[in-house]
Design an enzyme around this catalytic site. Structure first.
Site, mmCIF file in Angstrom:
data_model
loop_
_atom_site.group_PDB
_atom_site.id
_atom_site.type_symbol
_atom_site.label_atom_id
_atom_site.label_comp_id
_atom_site.label_asym_id
_atom_site.label_seq_id
_atom_site.Cartn_x
_atom_site.Cartn_y
_atom_site.Cartn_z
ATOM 1 N N ASN A 1 0.833 -1.206 0.000
ATOM 2 C CA ASN A 1 0.000 0.000 0.000
ATOM 3 C C ASN A 1 0.873 1.263 0.000
ATOM 4 O O ASN A 1 1.107 1.858 1.063
ATOM 5 C CB ASN A 1 -0.922 -0.013 1.227
ATOM 6 C CG ASN A 1 -1.879 1.157 1.250
ATOM 7 O OD1 ASN A 1 -2.179 1.755 0.215
ATOM 8 N ND2 ASN A 1 -2.366 1.501 2.426
ATOM 9 N N GLY B 1 1.431 -0.916 11.395
ATOM 10 C CA GLY B 1 2.840 -0.861 11.770
ATOM 11 C C GLY B 1 3.714 -1.983 11.252
ATOM 12 O O GLY B 1 4.826 -2.200 11.758
ATOM 13 N N GLU C 1 -6.913 -1.762 12.374
ATOM 14 C CA GLU C 1 -5.665 -1.144 12.823
ATOM 15 C C GLU C 1 -5.946 0.131 13.603
ATOM 16 O O GLU C 1 -6.613 1.034 13.111
ATOM 17 C CB GLU C 1 -4.728 -0.854 11.646
ATOM 18 C CG GLU C 1 -5.312 -0.058 10.512
ATOM 19 C CD GLU C 1 -4.332 0.109 9.355
ATOM 20 O OE1 GLU C 1 -3.384 -0.691 9.248
ATOM 21 O OE2 GLU C 1 -4.516 1.031 8.567
ATOM 22 N N HIS D 1 -10.445 4.429 5.290
ATOM 23 C CA HIS D 1 -9.128 4.412 5.937
ATOM 24 C C HIS D 1 -9.046 5.598 6.888
ATOM 25 O O HIS D 1 -9.690 6.636 6.677
ATOM 26 C CB HIS D 1 -8.023 4.491 4.884
ATOM 27 C CG HIS D 1 -6.665 4.227 5.439
ATOM 28 N ND1 HIS D 1 -5.896 5.202 6.039
ATOM 29 C CD2 HIS D 1 -5.927 3.087 5.492
ATOM 30 C CE1 HIS D 1 -4.755 4.682 6.437
ATOM 31 N NE2 HIS D 1 -4.743 3.393 6.122
#
Length: 234
Positions: free
Chosen positions: A15, A183, A146, A98
């Site tokens: 990404n 991460g 996340e 996102h």
């Protein structure tokens, strides 16, 4: 509704966000494409919308993925991303909601619906257990779990968070594939995410900001392959 491309687990997402575009994005995409072929791993590669058609034309195995689209139809909608346009460019999947491009619930619902109509896999993001449960109710193809504060830090979610979100989503809809990717910067991070029970993982800054992005990407995907070949993930 058009048929969506089948995504196999364990899958991997590269990404680049807005770090790469044009020829630099294509260069890394070609590396990912070769690895997808060699290791027989499904790789979703995110692109800038303007690069989608070119990268699709010059690769064979990748799931070309846009980083957002909108829930509009052909007609009025100045400045928005038309789903038909990215579908025509050969796009197989899209991210939605996102943390760096959050969506109102009403907009997210429309975008998921339009992507479904056009055969585009939906990857919906959530930054907490509560949000993950809410988004899972929309029945996306993939959920990303996340915590926002960990994105781009090189610090992964702890195992308890991964396992809790995995279980919560599967309790709502076991057909949703789960991506744990906050991460991720090393092959060890990749292993941790997949052994949590996730269906896939991936990275951004850990890959594209490395001194040798192709080397880091190769190491990550080799670890995915090793886990798969060793029977630790199926």
């Amino acid at each position: 509704m058009k048929t969506k491309r089948t995504l196999r687990r364990p899958f991997f997402v590269v990404n680049p966000k807005a770090y790469l575009y044009g020829e630099e994005s294509l260069k890394l995409a070609k590396v990912a494409d070769q690895l997808a072929d060699k290791l027989d791993i499904d790789i979703l590669f995110t692109v800038q919308q303007v690069d989608a058609a070119k990268i699709k034309a010059e690769t064979k195995h990748l799931f070309i993925t846009v980083q957002h689209l909108d829930g509009l139809t052909v007609g009025r909608g100045m400045g928005y991303i038309l789903p038909e346009a990215v579908a025509a460019a050969g796009v197989s999947a899209t991210f939605l909601n996102h943390a760096e491009h959050p969506m109102a619930v009403s907009d997210l619902v429309k975008a998921v619906k339009r992507a479904d109509e056009l055969g585009i896999l939906t990857i919906v993001c959530a930054d907490s257990l509560t949000e993950a449960k809410a988004c899972a109710a929309l029945n996306p193809d993939i959920m990303v779990c996340e915590p926002t504060e960990l994105i781009g830090t090189g610090q992964t979610s702890d195992l308890a968070y991964m396992e809790a979100t995995n279980a919560a989503i599967r309790a709502i809809n076991p057909k949703i594939k789960i991506l744990q990717a906050a991460g991720i910067s090393t092959a060890d991070d990749v292993e941790k995410a997949l052994l949590s029970g996730a269906d896939g993982t991936g990275g951004t800054s850990g890959i594209v900001c490395a001194k040798e992005p192709a080397k880091v990407l190769t190491e990550m995907l080799q670890r995915v392959d090793a886990l798969k070949q060793g029977g630790k993930i199926k």
